[in-house]
Design a protein around this motif. Structure first.
Motif, PDB file in Angstrom:
ATOM      1  N   GLN A  62      37.732  -9.162 -43.535  1.00 21.33           N
ATOM      2  CA  GLN A  62      37.391  -8.660 -42.187  1.00 21.33           C
ATOM      3  C   GLN A  62      35.947  -9.066 -41.581  1.00 21.33           C
ATOM      4  OE1 GLN A  62      39.087  -4.760 -41.378  1.00 21.33           O
ATOM      5  NE2 GLN A  62      37.117  -4.169 -40.289  1.00 21.33           N
ATOM      6  N   ALA A  63      34.905  -8.847 -42.346  1.00 18.31           N
ATOM      7  CA  ALA A  63      33.765  -9.372 -41.959  1.00 18.31           C
ATOM      8  C   ALA A  63      33.556 -10.833 -41.687  1.00 18.31           C
ATOM      9  CB  ALA A  63      32.742  -9.000 -43.135  1.00 18.31           C
ATOM     10  N   SER A  64      34.155 -11.577 -42.777  1.00 20.14           N
ATOM     11  CA  SER A  64      34.450 -12.874 -42.446  1.00 20.14           C
ATOM     12  C   SER A  64      35.076 -13.496 -41.341  1.00 20.14           C
ATOM     13  CB  SER A  64      34.976 -13.667 -43.457  1.00 20.14           C
ATOM     14  OG  SER A  64      34.030 -13.648 -44.755  1.00 20.14           O
ATOM     15  N   VAL A  65      36.413 -12.646 -40.780  1.00 16.41           N
ATOM     16  CA  VAL A  65      36.750 -12.825 -39.640  1.00 16.41           C
ATOM     17  C   VAL A  65      36.111 -12.516 -38.261  1.00 16.41           C
ATOM     18  CG1 VAL A  65      38.820 -12.149 -37.963  1.00 16.41           C
ATOM     19  CG2 VAL A  65      39.325 -12.574 -40.505  1.00 16.41           C
ATOM     20  N   ALA A  66      35.288 -11.694 -38.296  1.00 12.76           N
ATOM     21  CA  ALA A  66      34.093 -11.253 -37.256  1.00 12.76           C
ATOM     22  C   ALA A  66      33.358 -12.360 -37.135  1.00 12.76           C
ATOM     23  CB  ALA A  66      33.518 -10.090 -37.602  1.00 12.76           C
ATOM     24  N   GLY A  67      32.709 -12.956 -38.245  1.00 12.59           N
ATOM     25  CA  GLY A  67      31.769 -13.920 -38.098  1.00 12.59           C
ATOM     26  C   GLY A  67      32.374 -15.307 -37.613  1.00 12.59           C
ATOM     27  N   ASP A  72      31.570  -8.508 -33.220  1.00  9.76           N
ATOM     28  CA  ASP A  72      30.860  -7.314 -33.804  1.00  9.76           C
ATOM     29  C   ASP A  72      32.011  -6.785 -34.894  1.00  9.76           C
ATOM     30  OD1 ASP A  72      30.944  -3.959 -33.285  1.00  9.76           O
ATOM     31  OD2 ASP A  72      29.051  -4.952 -33.522  1.00  9.76           O
ATOM     32  N   LYS A  73      31.461  -6.638 -35.843  1.00 14.83           N
ATOM     33  CA  LYS A  73      32.171  -6.083 -36.987  1.00 14.83           C
ATOM     34  C   LYS A  73      33.035  -4.813 -37.135  1.00 14.83           C
ATOM     35  CE  LYS A  73      29.338  -8.471 -40.741  1.00 14.83           C
ATOM     36  NZ  LYS A  73      28.311  -8.392 -41.680  1.00 14.83           N
ATOM     37  N   ALA A  74      32.247  -3.759 -36.439  1.00 18.42           N
ATOM     38  CA  ALA A  74      32.733  -2.711 -36.087  1.00 18.42           C
ATOM     39  C   ALA A  74      33.958  -2.854 -35.002  1.00 18.42           C
ATOM     40  CB  ALA A  74      31.812  -1.524 -35.689  1.00 18.42           C
ATOM     41  N   THR A  75      33.980  -3.317 -34.028  1.00 18.51           N
ATOM     42  CA  THR A  75      34.812  -3.417 -33.161  1.00 18.51           C
ATOM     43  C   THR A  75      36.115  -4.207 -33.615  1.00 18.51           C
ATOM     44  OG1 THR A  75      33.010  -3.454 -31.303  1.00 18.51           O
ATOM     45  CG2 THR A  75      35.292  -4.235 -30.606  1.00 18.51           C
ATOM     46  N   MET A 158      28.271 -16.524 -34.509  1.00 25.88           N
ATOM     47  CA  MET A 158      29.418 -17.199 -35.323  1.00 25.88           C
ATOM     48  C   MET A 158      29.023 -17.537 -36.555  1.00 25.88           C
ATOM     49  SD  MET A 158      31.333 -20.063 -36.081  1.00 25.88           S
ATOM     50  CE  MET A 158      30.441 -21.566 -35.622  1.00 25.88           C
ATOM     51  N   ARG A 159      29.696 -17.053 -37.500  1.00 24.62           N
ATOM     52  CA  ARG A 159      29.349 -17.401 -39.056  1.00 24.62           C
ATOM     53  C   ARG A 159      30.768 -18.049 -39.624  1.00 24.62           C
ATOM     54  NH1 ARG A 159      24.467 -16.894 -38.134  1.00 24.62           N
ATOM     55  NH2 ARG A 159      23.150 -15.011 -38.224  1.00 24.62           N
ATOM     56  N   ARG A 160      30.567 -19.034 -40.663  1.00 25.96           N
ATOM     57  CA  ARG A 160      31.704 -19.660 -41.336  1.00 25.96           C
ATOM     58  C   ARG A 160      31.676 -18.747 -42.630  1.00 25.96           C
ATOM     59  NH1 ARG A 160      33.176 -23.370 -38.263  1.00 25.96           N
ATOM     60  NH2 ARG A 160      31.663 -25.123 -37.542  1.00 25.96           N
ATOM     61  N   PRO A 161      32.695 -18.299 -43.156  1.00 24.55           N
ATOM     62  CA  PRO A 161      32.833 -17.849 -44.437  1.00 24.55           C
ATOM     63  C   PRO A 161      32.036 -18.372 -45.691  1.00 24.55           C
ATOM     64  CG  PRO A 161      35.109 -18.380 -43.967  1.00 24.55           C
ATOM     65  CD  PRO A 161      34.286 -18.799 -42.802  1.00 24.55           C
ATOM     66  N   SER A 162      31.446 -17.768 -46.314  1.00 23.36           N
ATOM     67  CA  SER A 162      30.886 -18.513 -47.768  1.00 23.36           C
ATOM     68  C   SER A 162      31.975 -18.787 -48.537  1.00 23.36           C
ATOM     69  CB  SER A 162      29.766 -17.678 -48.413  1.00 23.36           C
ATOM     70  OG  SER A 162      30.337 -16.323 -48.699  1.00 23.36           O
ATOM     71  N   ARG A 163      31.976 -19.733 -49.325  1.00 25.68           N
ATOM     72  CA  ARG A 163      33.000 -20.385 -50.373  1.00 25.68           C
ATOM     73  C   ARG A 163      32.637 -19.952 -51.707  1.00 25.68           C
ATOM     74  NH1 ARG A 163      37.492 -20.975 -47.062  1.00 25.68           N
ATOM     75  NH2 ARG A 163      36.810 -22.623 -45.485  1.00 25.68           N
ATOM     76  N   LYS A 164      33.085 -18.884 -51.923  1.00 29.84           N
ATOM     77  CA  LYS A 164      32.988 -18.348 -53.526  1.00 29.84           C
ATOM     78  C   LYS A 164      34.033 -19.021 -54.323  1.00 29.84           C
ATOM     79  CE  LYS A 164      31.159 -14.067 -51.490  1.00 29.84           C
ATOM     80  NZ  LYS A 164      31.458 -12.737 -51.371  1.00 29.84           N
TER      81      LYS A 164
END
Length: 165
Positions: A62-67, A72-75, A158-164
């Motif tokens: 979910q946090a990555s989708v927000a980014g 906003d993460k909460a919204t 805007m943030r791209r998810p980190s690739r783990k």
């Protein structure tokens, strides 16, 4: 109309980029809602963006989708709750991290995206009514440039998810 009344209508704010961007956003949201509503589809622009991000990144958190959609993460949590309630996404425990939840499109989520995409594509040109195709292209290039330059100043960059691995 007197000269004074005509001058009072022409407020300085009608020349401010922030005001005009807010107005264009209002117009965009109204046209999006009207287009989808006319096809009996209950989906907001943010819900659409979240579905697109989840489709492009299966198993995303979910946090990555927000980014990804600069929200906003909460919204976004409420948006994800609504998408899950509509059975458009599944939220499950991540096999990589038992504390995290991963998001995936359901078959219904894929179907709604397939149904909505041509409508969203069609409304894009309407948002920039009054501009030629060349002006629309130029406007989008400049808008992307300004948005990218100001990304870090946003409350929800805007943030791209980190690739783990």
């Amino acid at each position: 109309m007197t000269a004074r009344n005509a001058d009072s209508y022409d407020l300085d704010l009608h020349r401010f980029p922030g005001h005009l961007i807010r107005r264009l956003h209002q117009i965009s949201v109204a046209q999006f809602a009207e287009m989808l509503s006319s096809h009996d589809i209950d989906l907001t622009p943010v819900q659409y963006a979240a579905l697109k991000a989840i489709k492009a990144n299966p198993g995303v958190d979910q946090a990555s989708v927000a980014g990804l959609i600069a929200y906003d993460k909460a919204t976004l949590g409420k948006v994800i709750d609504r998408l899950e309630a509509k059975a458009l996404i599944d939220r499950s425990v991540s096999p990589k991290d038992r504390r995290a939840k991963q998001l995936d499109l359901t078959a219904a989520g894929q179907q709604i995206l397939d149904r909505v995409q041509p409508l969203v594509d069609a409304v894009q040109g309407e948002i920039l009514t009054g501009l030629t195709k060349e002006e629309q292209h130029q406007f989008l290039v400049l808008l992307q440039k300004a948005t990218s330059a100001g990304n870090e100043r946003s409350r929800a960059p805007m943030r791209r998810p980190s690739r783990k691995s």
